[in-house]
Design a protein around this motif. Structure first.
Motif: not given
Length: 366
Positions: A329-333, A344-348
């Motif tokens: 699957p595609l990695p989810q951010l 914003v991104a919570q984390r990597d």
């Protein structure tokens, strides 16, 4: 001896007339090594010596590779690169000695009985094929490789060592990535300054309220444009480094009806329910098949299609593969909004992005 009226079998079942009479062969001439055991043993030692010299040349290649730097010069031969000359000469000698050794072996020790046979159609008769296999087996037996362990073992050693330069030269492909494939710049944000998601190319931050259902946005991390905001050295996000960062951090945002989202589980088995914002989800833009960028969106199904090999991912269901050759699957951010309402991104990412590789661990999401 045959004459012009002789025939030869045809694979189709008929017979072919021989067009030219067989002139025969001159009387076989015995070689010194065929009649003198001492000369035979000497020839055997000569062949083994040539194979041994090949092995030494291969070792010389390996020593030169690790001891000579690319910038070293040998002034005695016109300031030529010492490394280039040493590697070329050693590898060339290694191949030359094996070639000369095999020729010497064939000329002095292998059977040298002459053979004459007609050309035949592309597919030989079954009888001819059996004869060919038998001739091959006879040739192996007559070569003496089974009863000449000195030649056999020295040849195997020389040829085996020749594989080492190929392995060593893989080092020149570049340094090993280490754990760099497991991390992206999205993890460089802090709790006080989380990494903002900005539009690719124009670098403007994205308000969650500005996106409508069905909108798909190509995105990048804000640090590529504003490194000082995240206490980063600007030189870290310039030139080649910037391209490397973008190749791993490229992102797509899609807004859908929140009720369409089927939250999966993260690497720790926890629900991804808090990874989206009012139906907005973020996924890696890099296809997990061979790394092509993806942005072809089917609005009604929430499917994202890769233009290279048609791998299709369901962004409503944890980026699951629904069609095509992609195996992951595609990695989810995981995303959120900051105090000003910007995404914003919570984390990597919690897994490597891009194509699969051997050391990559994976977990069962479903």
């Amino acid at each position: 001896m045959t004459d012009a009226h002789d025939t030869h079998s045809d694979p189709s079942g008929g017979e072919l007339a021989i067009p030219i009479a067989d002139p025969g062969l001159p009387e076989h001439q015995w070689r010194p090594t065929d009649v003198d055991p001492a000369k035979e043993k000497r020839a055997e030692r000569q062949v083994a010596t040539l194979f041994g010299l090949s092995a030494l040349a291969t070792i010389g290649f390996l020593v030169s590779y690790f001891t000579l730097d690319v910038g070293d010069d040998w002034t005695l031969i016109g300031n030529k690169g010492a490394s280039t000359i040493a590697l070329g000469v050693c590898l060339g000698l290694a191949l030359l000695f094996i070639g000369v050794g095999i020729i010497h072996w064939a000329r002095k020790l292998m059977a040298d009985h002459e053979m004459v046979e007609l050309r035949h159609p592309a597919k030989s008769a079954d009888e001819d094929r059996e004869v060919a296999v038998q001739a091959l087996n006879d040739g192996i037996a007559e070569s003496g490789i089974g009863r000449r362990p000195l030649i056999r073992n020295s040849l195997l050693g020389a040829v085996g060592l020749l594989g080492l330069p190929a392995v060593v030269l893989l080092r020149d492909l570049g340094p090993l990535p280490g754990d760099k494939l497991y991390h992206t710049i999205w993890g460089s944000g802090t709790k006080e300054k989380p990494m903002r998601i900005v539009r690719d190319g124009i670098w403007t931050p994205i308000l969650a309220s500005d996106l409508e259902i069905g909108d798909l946005v190509n995105c990048q991390p804000d640090a590529l444009h504003n490194p000082e905001r995240y206490d980063m050295d600007p030189t870290e996000v310039e030139g080649v480094n910037a391209q490397v960062i973008k190749s791993k951090a490229s992102l797509v945002l899609l807004r859908m009806n929140p009720g369409d989202i089927k939250p999966g589980k993260d690497a720790q088995g926890k629900s991804r329910e808090n990874w989206s914002v009012n139906g907005i989800v973020a996924y890696s833009k890099i296809c997990t098949h061979v790394g092509c960028p993806i942005s072809l969106n089917e609005r009604t199904t929430h499917h994202l299609l890769c233009p290279c090999h048609q791998s299709t991912f369901d962004l409503a269901d944890s980026g699951k593969v629904v069609f095509g050759p992609a195996g992951r699957p595609l990695p989810q951010l995981p995303i959120a909004v900051d105090d000003e309402g910007y995404l914003v991104a919570q984390r990597d990412f919690d897994e490597p992005v891009g194509p699969s590789f051997w050391e990559r661990d994976y977990y069962d999401r479903w």
